[in-house]
Structure formats: structure tokens, C-alpha cells
Design a protein around this motif. Structure first.
Motif, mmCIF file in Angstrom:
data_model
loop_
_atom_site.group_PDB
_atom_site.id
_atom_site.type_symbol
_atom_site.label_atom_id
_atom_site.label_comp_id
_atom_site.label_asym_id
_atom_site.label_seq_id
_atom_site.Cartn_x
_atom_site.Cartn_y
_atom_site.Cartn_z
ATOM 1 N N ILE A 85 0.830 -1.204 0.000
ATOM 2 C CA ILE A 85 0.000 0.000 0.000
ATOM 3 C C ILE A 85 0.868 1.259 0.000
ATOM 4 N N LYS A 86 1.906 1.262 0.817
ATOM 5 C CA LYS A 86 2.797 2.414 0.868
ATOM 6 C C LYS A 86 3.503 2.622 -0.468
ATOM 7 N N ALA A 87 3.922 1.515 -1.101
ATOM 8 C CA ALA A 87 4.602 1.617 -2.393
ATOM 9 C C ALA A 87 3.673 2.182 -3.458
ATOM 10 N N LEU A 88 2.438 1.684 -3.523
ATOM 11 C CA LEU A 88 1.485 2.166 -4.531
ATOM 12 C C LEU A 88 1.137 3.631 -4.301
ATOM 13 N N THR A 89 1.053 4.035 -3.041
ATOM 14 C CA THR A 89 0.799 5.449 -2.731
ATOM 15 C C THR A 89 1.931 6.326 -3.249
ATOM 16 N N TYR A 90 3.157 5.897 -2.970
ATOM 17 C CA TYR A 90 4.316 6.649 -3.460
ATOM 18 C C TYR A 90 4.320 6.693 -4.985
ATOM 19 N N PHE A 91 4.034 5.558 -5.635
ATOM 20 C CA PHE A 91 4.053 5.487 -7.102
ATOM 21 C C PHE A 91 3.085 6.498 -7.714
ATOM 22 N N GLN A 92 1.876 6.564 -7.163
ATOM 23 C CA GLN A 92 0.873 7.467 -7.726
ATOM 24 C C GLN A 92 1.286 8.923 -7.573
#
Length: 458
Positions: A85-92
């Protein structure tokens, strides 16, 4: 008298045996061959494509084994979900910033003004036509529905990294759930990973040859003269990308992770030149994962963030997408208000994910964007089709360093980064990362001093 001896420097290879030096020399030789003898240079294409194919052959197994090993080593499976979840948040957030960067750059310099291209008069080549057709039928949600593979082996055959991650996550969780029953399999996964990295070390020995073949073909096929036809657009893209890496990525790395972006670029110099020579970031994926683990990032974090980032965190592609879309609109005299441009950004946020890892993915995503919006002619991609090859290296490099920073950011966020070791590695005080074994095997050395004291008799 005692002196401090740096074991990493003591064991360092001579400069002419360094992989990045050999790849750089091969790139220069390829440029010269393509410039002086283009017909001979184009015949070098199989050399470059064979090397890239060999690297892609290993990416699926490496990702699969690394993700499984990483999940199996996590005490609490909830941490795996939180990391994702943290990775996808950063990616967006990173993708939005990259899209805005390209949007601002092309609005400031407006290189398309004055071209006055007639879309109906643009002749679409066969290759470009295929990309346009595929892009027009590309849906933003397909990257979600396509995560589940048709069979166990199809992701490895087709090279679909997202599907490989899906399988690996399921297997990793299952192995963790069965407890002691799965321990022999987990041990086998670790041993098999070492074997795969050994194979990788063999393939990497011919990296200079692969870079030579790829660069020779590119210059021989497209010619250096192509650079002058739309040189201003290429220059704007490169300058914008460099500023993004130094200012945005460098700022994130310095402010939150407390590391230096220039040291990070130097640390990944081998991967830098490999990407520069082959025009794709995929061959550098195993090296990125291995070196990040060697820096002190947790294996589970690296195993999840890096492969996922290769599909979801494409900063270079995002800059290219926004810059190219606005250039086409300007060149075809298509007016776009600020509101319409922000609407384009929202569409590009989705379409940029839809063609990740697909040949011609940049054009497919670009066409999908133009087709979704409707008022910017898709045929306008022919205005930049000829120079795309000279922009692909920069796209891949920005994507690569964007994922390196993202992994370090998430690792720090998860308290899974040995910052002292990371600084020692970037400063060149912790030796060279291993090529034949898992990088985590070198991590116990992080607790020991990076240098040893040796008694020297004067």
C-alpha cells in the motif's frame, strides 16, 4: 603503527575490467560503427536483441524467487500488505509529479507552436499503425484484470512481471502459512536464487557485446541526422528529465532518506551504462534488486517494490507522455485550456499503467491517451515517431532511478533500511556487491566495521 585498510578497495578490479567501462567503450564503438557504416551496423541487431532476451529470460525467475524469499522472511504478513500500500501510494504521487513536470516544461517552451501540421496529411508507417491500433483498443483497467495469469507458466513465457508478482505473493503467503512444512521449500528457494544469480553473472559478462549490438543498430537504422530534425524536443526532454532526477528525486532522497542522489547514480553506474546501451531498463532489474539489498534494504521490501515499480512507477514514461501529448496538440494547432490539460493528466495517470512492459508501450499509452480524450489527433504521433528511439534511453534511465529512490523511500518508511550501511556502501567503504549469491548474504557484514585494522611494521 596501524593503518586502516579498505577491503572493498583492496579487492577492486582494474579499471579496464570494470563492467561499466567495458559497456561504455562498447557504446562508443557502436555509435562510430552506426555513423560510418550504417549497413553493417544494422546487421548487428541480433547481437543486441539476443542479450536483452537472455536478460529477460532471468527476470521472471529472479522476481518470483526474490518475492517468495522476502515474504517468507517476514515475521508478520500484515507488513507485506502495508508495504504494498505504501509503495502504490508513493508510485501514484511520483507519477503525478512527473506528469506535471513534463506539462510545465512544454507549456513554458511551446516547441510545437509554428509547426502547423495537418493530421490528415500525416502518413502513418506500418509500425506506427500497429501501435495506434493497439492503443485505440487499450483500456486503462486492463492492467488490473490482466494480473491473474491463464496458467502457472504463462507469465514466465510472456514475461509479464505483474503476473509473476501475483503468483509469487500467493506462494510466499502460502509457504508462510503452512509453517514448518514449507521450511524445506523456503530453503530450496534461497539455494535456487543463488544458482539463478550465478547464471546472471555469466550473462552479464557479455553485456558489452549486447550494448554494442543494440547501439550499432539504433544509430545505423535511424541515423544521427534524426537528432537534428527535432533536436529541440529531444533536448527539452533530456533537460527536464535530468532536472526531475536531480531536483525531485534528489530532493526526496536527501530530505527523507538522508542520502545523496549523485552518490546513488555513481553506485549504479554499471546499470546506467547498460540501460544507455540497450535502451531498456529491464536488463538492469536484477542488478537493482541485488545492489539495494546490499545497501541494507530489507529483502521483502526490495522484492515487492522494485518489480511492482517496473510496472507502476514509470517516471520517465510519465514525463515523456505529458510532454509528447502537449507537443502534438501544439503542432497540430489543437488548443487546450488549463482544465483540459488537467483532464489529460488524469487520463495519463491511468493509461501510463496500461501498456507497461509491452513493446512500443510508450506509443501505445500515448495513443490510448489521445483516443480517450478525443480532440488531439492520434495520427500526430508520427511527428515524434522518428525520434522516439533517442528518447527511450532517457525514459528507461529515469524509470530506473525513480524505482531506486522509491524502494529506499519505502524501506525507510517501513524502518527496513540500514542507513549507516547505505551511507557506507554509497561512499565506497563496504566493498563491491556480490554477483553470484543473494545480496542479503552480505548483510551480516553491515554489523561489522567496513574496514579492518592491519598491523604494519614500519
Amino acid at each position: 603503527m596501524t593503518h586502516t585498510q579498505d577491503p572493498g578497495r583492496a579487492a577492486r578490479k582494474p579499471w579496464y575490467r570494470q563492467l561499466y567501462v567495458q559497456v561504455l567503450v562498447a557504446i562508443v564503438m557502436g555509435i562510430v560503427l552506426g555513423w560510418r557504416w550504417p549497413d553493417l551496423a544494422t546487421s548487428m541487431e541480433p547481437i543486441g536483441t539476443t542479450f536483452i532476451t537472455a536478460m529477460k529470460m532471468l527476470i521472471g525467475p529472479i522476481v518470483f524467487l526474490t518475492v517468495i524469499g522476502g515474504i517468507a522472511g517476514v515475521a508478520d504478513l500484515k507488513k507485506v500488505g502495508l508495504t504494498g500500500i505504501k509503495a502504490l501510494t508513493y508510485f501514484q504521487i511520483g507519477t503525478i509529479v512527473a506528469l506535471l513536470t513534463g506539462l510545465v516544461a512544454i507549456n513554458i517552451f511551446r516547441l510545437g507552436d509554428g509547426v502547423h501540421a495537418d493530421p490528415s496529411a500525416l502518413k502513418t508507417s506500418e509500425d506506427a499503425g500497429q501501435y495506434i491500433s493497439q492503443g485505440e483498443h487499450q483500456h486503462w483497467w486492463e492492467f488490473l484484470t490482466g494480473i491473474v495469469p491463464n496458467s502457472f507458466f504463462s507469465p514466465f513465457v510472456e514475461g509479464d512481471i505483474l503476473q509473476v508478482i501475483f503468483l509469487a505473493v500467493i506462494f510466499g503467503i502460502a509457504l508462510k502459512a503452512v509453517g514448518k512444512t514449507g521450511e524445506p521449500i523456503i530453503a530450496g528457494v534461497h539455494r535456487l536464487t543463488g544458482v539463478v544469480f550465478k547464471v546472471l553473472s555469466y550473462v552479464m559478462k557479455v553485456a558489452p557485446l549486447g550494448a554494442f549490438g543494440a547501439m550499432s543498430y539504433a544509430i545505423g537504422k535511424f541515423g544521427l541526422s534524426t537528432l537534428t530534425s527535432l533536436g529541440s524536443l529531444i533536448l527539452l526532454f533530456y533537460v527536464t528529465s535530468i532536472l526531475f532526477v536531480v531536483v525531485v528525486l534528489g530532493g526526496v532522497l536527501a530530505a527523507y532518506v538522508r542520502l545523496n542522489i549523485f552518490q546513488l547514480v555513481r553506485y549504479f553506474k554499471e546499470e546506467f551504462f547498460l540501460i544507455l546501451g540497450t535502451s531498456t531498463a529491464e536488463p538492469a532489474l536484477p542488478g537493482l534488486m541485488r545492489k539495494l539489498q546490499f545497501m541494507g534494504a530489507e529483502k521483502s521490501t526490495v522484492g515487492l517494490v522494485v518489480p511492482t515499480g517496473y510496472s507502476f512507477n514509470l517516471d520517465g514514461a510519465a514525463i515523456y507522455l505529458s510532454l509528447a501529448t502537449l507537443y502534438i496538440a501544439q503542432a497540430t494547432d489543437t488548443p487546450l485550456s488549463v482544465t483540459q490539460q488537467l483532464g489529460l493528466l488524469a487520463v495519463m495517470l491511468l493509461t501510463s499503467k496500461g501498456a507497461a512492459g509491452v513493446a512500443g508501450g510508450g506509443f501505445i499509452a500515448l495513443t490510448a491517451t489521445l483516443s480517450t480524450v478525443g480532440h488531439v489527433p492520434a495520427a500526430g504521433i508520427m511527428l515524434i515517431f522518428g525520434i522516439d528511439k533517442f528518447m527511450s534511453e532517457c525514459r528507461a534511465l529515469v524509470n530506473f532511478f525513480g524505482n531506486a529512490v522509491a524502494t529506499l523511500f519505502v524501506a525507510k518508511w517501513e524502518n527496513g533500511l540500514d542507513l549507516a550501511r547505505a551511507r557506507a556502501v554509497l561512499a565506497g567503504k563496504a566493498g563491491e556487491p556480490p554477483m553470484t549469491a543473494e545480496a542479503e548474504d552480505a548483510r551480516p557484514a553491515a554489523a561489522s566495521p567496513a574496514a579492518k585494522t592491519v598491523e604494519v611494521t614500519p
